[in-house]
Write a protein that holds these residues in place. Sequence first.
Motif, short mmCIF file in Angstrom:
data_model
loop_
_atom_site.label_atom_id
_atom_site.label_comp_id
_atom_site.label_asym_id
_atom_site.label_seq_id
_atom_site.Cartn_x
_atom_site.Cartn_y
_atom_site.Cartn_z
N ARG A 1 11.32 9.16 -3.29
CA ARG A 1 10.50 8.74 -2.14
C ARG A 1 10.36 9.93 -1.20
N GLY B 1 6.57 1.14 -9.53
CA GLY B 1 5.87 2.17 -8.75
C GLY B 1 5.95 3.51 -9.45
N GLU C 1 2.71 1.87 -5.14
CA GLU C 1 3.81 0.88 -5.02
C GLU C 1 3.93 0.02 -6.26
N HIS D 1 4.42 -3.48 -8.17
CA HIS D 1 3.86 -4.79 -7.82
C HIS D 1 3.88 -5.73 -9.03
#
Length: 107
Positions: free
Chosen positions: A64, A89, A102, A104
């Motif tokens: 990240r 992701g 992202e 999902h």
Amino acid sequence: MNVLRSLFKWRQALLLVPLTLAALASTPVFAQPPVYIQQAPPPMRMEVMPGPRPGYVWDQGHWRWEGRGYVWMPGHWQPVRYNAHWRPGHWQARGPNWYWVEGHWAR
């Protein structure tokens, strides 16, 4: 009689306050626009997936962006949503830049 009507109106107003606060607290959070980064993410880390856990799907760890560099986020369990499958992701290149897509649930 006017006193009773007045009390009834106050009671209704007092009941609306917690309902209004609950509605505001439950408003959905909208996704942030993608942040484009010029530095490619580091190679993925090897992460040992724990044994199967009924009712959950493993979401692998990922890098990240934290403003000045990448930080490793370890994997975690996602509760299963029936009639859907988890799409993890991932970082995606767009020209010389990178952006995070992202994870999902997809049907």
